[in-house]
Design a protein around this motif. Sequence first.
Motif, PDB file in Angstrom:
ATOM      1  N   MET A  55      37.935  50.788  43.600  1.00 53.38           N
ATOM      2  CA  MET A  55      37.776  49.388  43.271  1.00 53.38           C
ATOM      3  C   MET A  55      38.223  49.129  41.837  1.00 53.38           C
ATOM      4  SD  MET A  55      34.240  47.348  42.707  1.00 53.38           S
ATOM      5  CE  MET A  55      34.339  45.932  41.665  1.00 53.38           C
ATOM      6  N   ALA A  56      39.027  48.115  41.667  1.00 55.09           N
ATOM      7  CA  ALA A  56      39.454  47.727  40.327  1.00 55.09           C
ATOM      8  C   ALA A  56      38.350  46.901  39.685  1.00 55.09           C
ATOM      9  CB  ALA A  56      40.741  46.916  40.401  1.00 55.09           C
ATOM     10  N   VAL A  57      38.061  47.210  38.441  1.00 57.57           N
ATOM     11  CA  VAL A  57      37.017  46.496  37.711  1.00 57.57           C
ATOM     12  C   VAL A  57      37.642  45.338  36.958  1.00 57.57           C
ATOM     13  CG1 VAL A  57      35.296  46.691  35.894  1.00 57.57           C
ATOM     14  CG2 VAL A  57      35.600  48.566  37.508  1.00 57.57           C
ATOM     15  N   ASN A  58      37.068  44.174  37.119  1.00 58.69           N
ATOM     16  CA  ASN A  58      37.508  42.976  36.420  1.00 58.69           C
ATOM     17  C   ASN A  58      36.886  42.992  35.019  1.00 58.69           C
ATOM     18  OD1 ASN A  58      37.291  40.263  35.371  1.00 58.69           O
ATOM     19  ND2 ASN A  58      37.790  39.502  37.403  1.00 58.69           N
ATOM     20  N   PRO A  59      37.691  42.870  33.966  1.00 60.49           N
ATOM     21  CA  PRO A  59      37.154  42.912  32.602  1.00 60.49           C
ATOM     22  C   PRO A  59      36.079  41.854  32.333  1.00 60.49           C
ATOM     23  CG  PRO A  59      39.545  43.039  32.551  1.00 60.49           C
ATOM     24  CD  PRO A  59      39.149  42.749  33.971  1.00 60.49           C
ATOM     25  N   ILE A  60      36.229  40.678  32.895  1.00 57.42           N
ATOM     26  CA  ILE A  60      35.242  39.621  32.684  1.00 57.42           C
ATOM     27  C   ILE A  60      33.926  39.984  33.356  1.00 57.42           C
ATOM     28  CG2 ILE A  60      34.685  37.200  33.171  1.00 57.42           C
ATOM     29  CD1 ILE A  60      37.727  36.650  32.821  1.00 57.42           C
ATOM     30  N   GLU A  61      33.998  40.535  34.564  1.00 59.91           N
ATOM     31  CA  GLU A  61      32.787  40.949  35.268  1.00 59.91           C
ATOM     32  C   GLU A  61      32.103  42.104  34.526  1.00 59.91           C
ATOM     33  OE1 GLU A  61      31.312  39.344  37.804  1.00 59.91           O
ATOM     34  OE2 GLU A  61      32.910  37.885  37.519  1.00 59.91           O
ATOM     35  N   GLN A  68      32.149  42.522  31.253  1.00 57.99           N
ATOM     36  CA  GLN A  68      31.485  41.897  30.110  1.00 57.99           C
ATOM     37  C   GLN A  68      30.173  41.247  30.522  1.00 57.99           C
ATOM     38  OE1 GLN A  68      34.317  39.222  28.339  1.00 57.99           O
ATOM     39  NE2 GLN A  68      35.526  40.874  27.447  1.00 57.99           N
ATOM     40  N   LYS A  69      30.171  40.579  31.680  1.00 58.90           N
ATOM     41  CA  LYS A  69      28.943  39.955  32.181  1.00 58.90           C
ATOM     42  C   LYS A  69      27.892  41.020  32.490  1.00 58.90           C
ATOM     43  CE  LYS A  69      31.106  35.940  34.346  1.00 58.90           C
ATOM     44  NZ  LYS A  69      31.400  35.290  35.643  1.00 58.90           N
ATOM     45  N   ALA A  70      28.326  42.137  33.056  1.00 56.89           N
ATOM     46  CA  ALA A  70      27.407  43.217  33.409  1.00 56.89           C
ATOM     47  C   ALA A  70      26.752  43.815  32.181  1.00 56.89           C
ATOM     48  CB  ALA A  70      28.143  44.306  34.192  1.00 56.89           C
ATOM     49  N   LEU A  71      27.468  43.827  31.055  1.00 57.89           N
ATOM     50  CA  LEU A  71      26.975  44.455  29.828  1.00 57.89           C
ATOM     51  C   LEU A  71      26.360  43.458  28.846  1.00 57.89           C
ATOM     52  CD1 LEU A  71      29.904  46.961  29.250  1.00 57.89           C
ATOM     53  CD2 LEU A  71      27.724  47.351  30.434  1.00 57.89           C
ATOM     54  N   LYS A  72      26.205  42.208  29.282  1.00 57.91           N
ATOM     55  CA  LYS A  72      25.643  41.174  28.404  1.00 57.91           C
ATOM     56  C   LYS A  72      24.243  41.583  27.943  1.00 57.91           C
ATOM     57  CE  LYS A  72      24.538  36.323  28.099  1.00 57.91           C
ATOM     58  NZ  LYS A  72      24.498  35.044  28.786  1.00 57.91           N
ATOM     59  N   GLY A  73      24.041  41.528  26.634  1.00 60.13           N
ATOM     60  CA  GLY A  73      22.742  41.848  26.067  1.00 60.13           C
ATOM     61  C   GLY A  73      22.571  43.303  25.672  1.00 60.13           C
ATOM     62  N   ALA A  74      23.618  44.099  25.809  1.00 63.95           N
ATOM     63  CA  ALA A  74      23.525  45.518  25.450  1.00 63.95           C
ATOM     64  C   ALA A  74      23.336  45.679  23.952  1.00 63.95           C
ATOM     65  CB  ALA A  74      24.785  46.259  25.895  1.00 63.95           C
ATOM     66  N   PRO A 134      30.861  47.950  22.715  1.00 60.72           N
ATOM     67  CA  PRO A 134      31.450  47.550  23.987  1.00 60.72           C
ATOM     68  C   PRO A 134      32.903  47.990  24.143  1.00 60.72           C
ATOM     69  CG  PRO A 134      31.119  45.648  22.565  1.00 60.72           C
ATOM     70  CD  PRO A 134      30.447  46.803  21.906  1.00 60.72           C
ATOM     71  N   ASP A 135      33.605  48.119  23.023  1.00 61.28           N
ATOM     72  CA  ASP A 135      34.997  48.566  23.097  1.00 61.28           C
ATOM     73  C   ASP A 135      35.089  49.984  23.666  1.00 61.28           C
ATOM     74  OD1 ASP A 135      33.670  49.251  20.666  1.00 61.28           O
ATOM     75  OD2 ASP A 135      35.581  49.827  19.770  1.00 61.28           O
ATOM     76  N   GLN A 136      34.135  50.838  23.309  1.00 60.78           N
ATOM     77  CA  GLN A 136      34.125  52.204  23.848  1.00 60.78           C
ATOM     78  C   GLN A 136      33.863  52.198  25.351  1.00 60.78           C
ATOM     79  OE1 GLN A 136      31.321  54.743  21.834  1.00 60.78           O
ATOM     80  NE2 GLN A 136      32.965  55.670  20.643  1.00 60.78           N
ATOM     81  N   VAL A 137      32.969  51.323  25.794  1.00 57.33           N
ATOM     82  CA  VAL A 137      32.662  51.243  27.225  1.00 57.33           C
ATOM     83  C   VAL A 137      33.901  50.784  27.982  1.00 57.33           C
ATOM     84  CG1 VAL A 137      31.211  50.187  28.992  1.00 57.33           C
ATOM     85  CG2 VAL A 137      30.243  50.714  26.745  1.00 57.33           C
ATOM     86  N   GLU A 138      34.533  49.723  27.500  1.00 55.27           N
ATOM     87  CA  GLU A 138      35.729  49.216  28.168  1.00 55.27           C
ATOM     88  C   GLU A 138      36.829  50.275  28.210  1.00 55.27           C
ATOM     89  OE1 GLU A 138      37.084  45.391  26.875  1.00 55.27           O
ATOM     90  OE2 GLU A 138      35.071  44.546  27.012  1.00 55.27           O
ATOM     91  N   LYS A 139      37.031  50.960  27.111  1.00 55.79           N
ATOM     92  CA  LYS A 139      38.050  52.014  27.071  1.00 55.79           C
ATOM     93  C   LYS A 139      37.746  53.083  28.114  1.00 55.79           C
ATOM     94  CE  LYS A 139      40.343  55.220  23.920  1.00 55.79           C
ATOM     95  NZ  LYS A 139      40.382  55.772  22.571  1.00 55.79           N
ATOM     96  N   GLY A 152      22.704  41.768  37.490  1.00 52.21           N
ATOM     97  CA  GLY A 152      23.238  41.396  38.800  1.00 52.21           C
ATOM     98  C   GLY A 152      24.678  41.802  39.026  1.00 52.21           C
ATOM     99  N   ALA A 153      25.116  42.860  38.353  1.00 46.63           N
ATOM    100  CA  ALA A 153      26.504  43.308  38.489  1.00 46.63           C
ATOM    101  C   ALA A 153      26.783  43.816  39.898  1.00 46.63           C
ATOM    102  CB  ALA A 153      26.796  44.410  37.479  1.00 46.63           C
ATOM    103  N   ASP A 154      28.008  43.686  40.295  1.00 44.66           N
ATOM    104  CA  ASP A 154      28.499  44.210  41.564  1.00 44.66           C
ATOM    105  C   ASP A 154      28.248  45.722  41.619  1.00 44.66           C
ATOM    106  OD1 ASP A 154      31.136  45.582  42.861  1.00 44.66           O
ATOM    107  OD2 ASP A 154      30.645  43.704  43.898  1.00 44.66           O
ATOM    108  N   SER A 155      27.945  46.233  42.787  1.00 45.39           N
ATOM    109  CA  SER A 155      27.648  47.664  42.927  1.00 45.39           C
ATOM    110  C   SER A 155      28.828  48.533  42.507  1.00 45.39           C
ATOM    111  CB  SER A 155      27.229  47.994  44.360  1.00 45.39           C
ATOM    112  OG  SER A 155      28.277  47.717  45.265  1.00 45.39           O
ATOM    113  N   GLY A 156      30.047  48.039  42.644  1.00 44.47           N
ATOM    114  CA  GLY A 156      31.221  48.799  42.222  1.00 44.47           C
ATOM    115  C   GLY A 156      31.258  49.002  40.712  1.00 44.47           C
TER     116      GLY A 156
END
Length: 63
Positions: free
Chosen positions: A1-7, A9-15, A52-57, A32-36
Amino acid sequence: MAVNPIELQKALKGADYPTDRESLVSLAENNGADSGIVDKISRLGQKKFTGPDQVEKAVFQEK
């Protein structure tokens, strides 16, 4: 599954960084992030993240 960058960011909101992989998984589930996305974060090889940059990378480099 391809991860959407916006999704991602929403999943990691408040980290709060620095943080660990398990905390990010829990946060994503609570946001409430998607299980993928939750699965992708849980399988990251890196265990600690300073921002967050490390997580995205890590997410977008994993195959």
